[in-house]
Design an enzyme around this catalytic site. Structure first.
Site, PDB file in Angstrom:
ATOM      1  N   LYS A 118       0.839  -1.200   0.000  1.00  0.00           N
ATOM      2  CA  LYS A 118       0.000   0.000   0.000  1.00  0.00           C
ATOM      3  C   LYS A 118       0.873   1.249   0.000  1.00  0.00           C
ATOM      4  O   LYS A 118       2.017   1.199   0.453  1.00  0.00           O
ATOM      5  CB  LYS A 118      -0.866   0.024   1.278  1.00  0.00           C
ATOM      6  CG  LYS A 118      -2.015  -0.943   1.291  1.00  0.00           C
ATOM      7  CD  LYS A 118      -2.789  -0.814   2.606  1.00  0.00           C
ATOM      8  CE  LYS A 118      -3.935  -1.800   2.674  1.00  0.00           C
ATOM      9  NZ  LYS A 118      -4.967  -1.631   1.652  1.00  0.00           N
ATOM     10  N   ASP A 170      -7.501  -3.273  10.687  1.00  0.00           N
ATOM     11  CA  ASP A 170      -8.024  -4.269   9.744  1.00  0.00           C
ATOM     12  C   ASP A 170      -8.510  -5.558  10.435  1.00  0.00           C
ATOM     13  O   ASP A 170      -8.898  -6.514   9.783  1.00  0.00           O
ATOM     14  CB  ASP A 170      -6.946  -4.592   8.694  1.00  0.00           C
ATOM     15  CG  ASP A 170      -7.550  -4.911   7.330  1.00  0.00           C
ATOM     16  OD1 ASP A 170      -8.728  -4.561   7.101  1.00  0.00           O
ATOM     17  OD2 ASP A 170      -6.851  -5.535   6.507  1.00  0.00           O
ATOM     18  N   ASP A 214      -2.912  -7.546  -1.756  1.00  0.00           N
ATOM     19  CA  ASP A 214      -3.629  -6.652  -0.850  1.00  0.00           C
ATOM     20  C   ASP A 214      -5.112  -7.043  -0.714  1.00  0.00           C
ATOM     21  O   ASP A 214      -5.820  -6.520   0.129  1.00  0.00           O
ATOM     22  CB  ASP A 214      -3.503  -5.205  -1.354  1.00  0.00           C
ATOM     23  CG  ASP A 214      -3.830  -4.185  -0.283  1.00  0.00           C
ATOM     24  OD1 ASP A 214      -3.981  -4.594   0.888  1.00  0.00           O
ATOM     25  OD2 ASP A 214      -3.946  -2.996  -0.621  1.00  0.00           O
ATOM     26  N   GLU A 245      -6.294  -9.539   0.698  1.00  0.00           N
ATOM     27  CA  GLU A 245      -5.978 -10.667   1.576  1.00  0.00           C
ATOM     28  C   GLU A 245      -7.145 -11.080   2.463  1.00  0.00           C
ATOM     29  O   GLU A 245      -7.251 -12.235   2.857  1.00  0.00           O
ATOM     30  CB  GLU A 245      -4.760 -10.310   2.448  1.00  0.00           C
ATOM     31  CG  GLU A 245      -5.070  -9.510   3.725  1.00  0.00           C
ATOM     32  CD  GLU A 245      -5.665  -8.134   3.472  1.00  0.00           C
ATOM     33  OE1 GLU A 245      -5.485  -7.597   2.356  1.00  0.00           O
ATOM     34  OE2 GLU A 245      -6.330  -7.583   4.376  1.00  0.00           O
ATOM     35  N   ARG A 278     -10.305 -11.469   1.917  1.00  0.00           N
ATOM     36  CA  ARG A 278     -11.199 -12.495   1.349  1.00  0.00           C
ATOM     37  C   ARG A 278     -10.553 -13.876   1.373  1.00  0.00           C
ATOM     38  O   ARG A 278     -11.245 -14.884   1.402  1.00  0.00           O
ATOM     39  CB  ARG A 278     -11.624 -12.085  -0.060  1.00  0.00           C
ATOM     40  CG  ARG A 278     -10.526 -11.967  -1.062  1.00  0.00           C
ATOM     41  CD  ARG A 278     -10.929 -11.148  -2.289  1.00  0.00           C
ATOM     42  NE  ARG A 278     -10.925  -9.712  -2.019  1.00  0.00           N
ATOM     43  CZ  ARG A 278     -11.242  -8.782  -2.914  1.00  0.00           C
ATOM     44  NH1 ARG A 278     -11.609  -9.120  -4.122  1.00  0.00           N
ATOM     45  NH2 ARG A 278     -11.209  -7.502  -2.592  1.00  0.00           N
TER      46      ARG A 278
HETATM   47  N1  BES Z   1      -8.164  -3.743   4.437  1.00  0.00           N
HETATM   48  C1  BES Z   1      -8.297  -3.305   3.098  1.00  0.00           C
HETATM   49  C2  BES Z   1      -9.579  -2.513   2.852  1.00  0.00           C
HETATM   50  C3  BES Z   1      -9.687  -1.181   3.533  1.00  0.00           C
HETATM   51  C4  BES Z   1      -9.258  -0.033   2.896  1.00  0.00           C
HETATM   52  C5  BES Z   1     -10.234  -1.077   4.784  1.00  0.00           C
HETATM   53  C6  BES Z   1      -9.373   1.191   3.524  1.00  0.00           C
HETATM   54  C7  BES Z   1     -10.354   0.162   5.429  1.00  0.00           C
HETATM   55  C8  BES Z   1      -9.925   1.290   4.789  1.00  0.00           C
HETATM   56  C9  BES Z   1      -8.321  -4.518   2.160  1.00  0.00           C
HETATM   57  O1  BES Z   1      -7.543  -5.592   2.564  1.00  0.00           O
HETATM   58  C10 BES Z   1      -7.761  -4.070   0.856  1.00  0.00           C
HETATM   59  O2  BES Z   1      -6.628  -3.719   0.818  1.00  0.00           O
HETATM   60  N2  BES Z   1      -8.584  -4.081  -0.177  1.00  0.00           N
HETATM   61  C11 BES Z   1      -8.169  -3.684  -1.460  1.00  0.00           C
HETATM   62  C12 BES Z   1      -8.705  -4.676  -2.460  1.00  0.00           C
HETATM   63  C13 BES Z   1      -8.118  -4.550  -3.841  1.00  0.00           C
HETATM   64  C14 BES Z   1      -6.655  -4.865  -3.835  1.00  0.00           C
HETATM   65  C15 BES Z   1      -8.862  -5.470  -4.751  1.00  0.00           C
HETATM   66  C16 BES Z   1      -8.692  -2.287  -1.725  1.00  0.00           C
HETATM   67  O3  BES Z   1      -9.781  -1.956  -1.252  1.00  0.00           O
HETATM   68  O4  BES Z   1      -7.991  -1.503  -2.345  1.00  0.00           O
HETATM   69 ZN    ZN Z   2      -7.212  -5.782   4.543  1.00  0.00          ZN
HETATM   70 MN    MN Z   3      -5.542  -5.435   1.944  1.00  0.00          MN
END
Ligand code: BES
Ligand code: ZN
Ligand code: MN
Length: 503
Positions: free
Chosen positions: A283, A294, A353, A355, A357
């Site tokens: 990220k 998270d 990222d 992860e 799911r």
């Molecule tokens: N934990 C994040 C989602 C998240 C983002 C929660 C911001 C709270 C605030 C999740 O694991 C994630 O990184 N999701 C990605 C998915 C993508 C790579 C398909 C996302 O939302 O960018």
């Molecule tokens: Zn996450």
């Molecule tokens: Mn993630």
């Protein structure tokens, strides 16, 4: 915070701050009467409009508490539960600022006020008490005070007691609501503590330990599957996410059984990523620290199970918490990898990222297979896309059962933990097809929270009553978002409300 119900007038109670709640509609008719009892004339407070959450503190009142301090608390029009919540939050927060130890509120007119909101006395009392817990919460345990002139300045003193003053005939109802509010409010704050603990202080094993302690204290059983057992079970989702970590994963099962035969078996699954760096698909640095939150889904599942046990709900409720951090390293899972989940379904990792799911996939299949629950609900900070869609205050709801979706929606309206339903149409499956595996863990830019939900759906093995709640928005308040920042415990109150309805 202790909550007590007393059958006496507010002027006879010993407290540091007396609270008189008013709705704007009754301000003219009621306020005069009430205030003159304390030697205050209404003109003295003519700026008070009784807007929801408005607080005016008056000093030097002639009767009442030893401190002579009275707070007028606005309930808005007094018709909505949301206004009550806002009011209770605001008065508790104010009381904390004023270093109030004993806070007493006038609940004598609660029957009328409850009727105006369409709620019963007990439920409105519970809302008020929960609001007081929410509003008086501060996370200051990591402040040493070494840099403050007075050490006491950086640590807030808790409100010791909340006293609800009413009349004889209604005190039992108030007492009932107060007890529910106390339990749900404290469980919610327990979840907030876990969310606020940073990644270096809360690893998967710490989360499991918190569950163990809660189970021991409140009489439900907690089993922690360690890495060896997770390997033996073949939970490839959880193990793959854990590959980049220095710390072992855990899979915690919280099992609350009621005394008699439970009316339903409910499975609650919570995402327990203790820190999400994104892994090899790292990220950006900006705001990455917030990813200590998270594991909010896991924290809320733990909070809800603890509350269910303390409330002795006549349901069999089982929590499932897969947990690890998501880190990059030489041994980490890589984009392009293909992994085999607990279900046997193979997944191409489009993005490390995505992860959450992967670990939820294993937990959902395990819950369905081993416990044959009537209902499965999962809670997860799953996608940033859900924040884009619904903002920071509202969670995304996905369900394959209309009745279940409706129940959760209504509980959201009542508790203020609002959810909005999104679709699970088959057409979205196109986006998560993989050329070389059964499914891909990413689905491109469009409809990111829907494709995430579609992914999860593949792992419930045809279960007919499943809901997924994406709490990425409301689980955590970033610095700019308001006064009380950090974890919110979103989901505890919502889940309890839904489950109470099924009792
Ligand atoms: N934990 C994040 C989602 C998240 C983002 C929660 C911001 C709270 C605030 C999740 O694991 C994630 O990184 N999701 C990605 C998915 C993508 C790579 C398909 C996302 O939302 O960018
Ligand atoms: Zn996450
Ligand atoms: Mn993630």
């Amino acid at each position: 915070m202790k909550v007590t119900v007393k059958t006496c007038g507010l002027d006879n109670v010993d407290a540091d701050l007396l609270v008189l709640p008013f709705s704007s509609r009754e301000l003219k008719s009621e306020a005069d009467k009430k205030l003159s009892g304390f030697g205050i004339e209404l003109v003295a407070v003519k700026d008070f409009k009784a807007d929801a959450g408005e607080v005016v503190v008056l000093y030097g009142c002639s009767s009442g508490s030893s401190s002579g301090r009275i707070a007028l608390l606005g309930l808005g029009e007094g018709k909505s539960v949301d206004d009550w919540r806002k009011a209770s939050l605001s008065i508790a927060s104010k009381a904390l600022d004023l270093k109030v130890e004993k806070l007493a509120a006038d609940f004598s007119r609660i029957p009328v006020l409850a009727e105006a909101t369409g709620q019963d006395i007990s439920s409105l009392t519970s809302t008020f008490v929960q609001g007081c817990y929410t509003g008086s919460y501060r996370f200051d345990r990591l402040k040493s005070g070494k840099l403050d002139k007075k050490k006491s300045e950086c640590k807030v003193k808790e409100i010791e007691e909340l006293i609800l003053c009413s009349e004889e005939g209604i005190s039992e109802e108030i007492g009932k609501g107060a007890e529910i509010g106390r339990i749900v409010g404290s469980c919610r704050n327990m979840a907030r503590d876990l969310v606020n603990l940073p990644g270096n202080m809360l690893q998967a094993e710490d989360l499991a330990k918190a569950a163990k302690e809660s189970g021991k204290k409140y009489g439900y059983s907690v089993t922690v599957l360690q890495k060896k057992e997770i390997e033996a079970l073949g939970m490839g989702g959880l193990l793959s996410v854990n590959k980049g970590s220095f710390f072992p994963p855990t899979f915690t099962i919280l099992d609350y059984k009621p005394k008699g035969k439970g009316k339903l078996t409910v499975a609650l699954v919570g995402k327990g990523i203790t820190f999400d760096s994104g892994g090899i698909s790292l990220k950006p640095a900006e705001g990455m620290g917030e990813m200590k939150s998270d594991m909010s889904g896991a924290a809320s599942v733990l909070g809800a199970i603890e509350a269910a046990a303390r409330l002795e709900l006549p349901l069999h409720v089982i929590g499932f918490i897969p947990s690890t951090d998501n880190m990059p390293s030489g041994t980490a899972m890589k984009p392009g990898d293909v992994i085999t989940t607990y279900s046997g379904i193979t997944v191409e990792v489009g993005n490390t990222d995505a992860e959450g799911r992967l670990i939820l996939a294993d937990a959902l299949t395990y819950a369905k297979e081993k416990y044959k629950p009537d209902v499965i609900i999962d809670l997860a900070t799953l996608t940033g896309a859900c924040i884009v869609a619904l903002g920071n205050a509202v969670a995304g709801l996905f369900s394959n059962d209309d009745k279940l979706a409706e129940d959760i929606f209504m509980a959201g309206e009542l508790t203020g933990e609002k959810v909005w339903r999104m679709p699970l149409w088959a057409l979205y499956d196109e986006q998560i097809k993989s050329d070389i595996a059964d499914v891909n863990n990413t689905g491109g830019r469009g409809a990111g929270s829907v494709t995430a939900a579609k992914f999860l759906e593949k792992f419930i093995d045809g279960h007919k009553k499943w809901a997924h709640i994406d709490i990425a928005g409301p689980a955590f308040n970033a610095k700019s978002a308001g006064k009380i920042t950090g974890g919110t415990g979103f989901g505890v109150s919502l889940l309890i409300e839904v489950m109470k309805k099924w009792c």
